[in-house]
Design a protein around this motif. Structure first.
Motif: not given
Length: 51
Positions: A46-50
């Motif tokens: 899961e991406a934590l931030y861009w």
């Protein structure tokens, strides 16, 4: 980007595919923003931030 994701502790090495996962396979050409999920090498991310 793959390096900006967290591993939730699921999955098992299956040779680089997302077999058994309900998530889409990770793609190096896809932009992932916070909350986006993908599977890579049998693990879910899961991406934590861009960036």
């Amino acid at each position: 980007m793959k390096e900006n994701v967290e591993q939730p502790g699921q999955g098992g090495g299956n040779g680089g595919n997302n077999e058994g996962s309900t998530l889409p396979a990770w793609s190096p050409s896809t932009v992932y923003v916070q909350g986006n999920k993908a599977s890579f090498a049998g693990l879910d991310y899961e991406a934590l931030y861009w960036t």
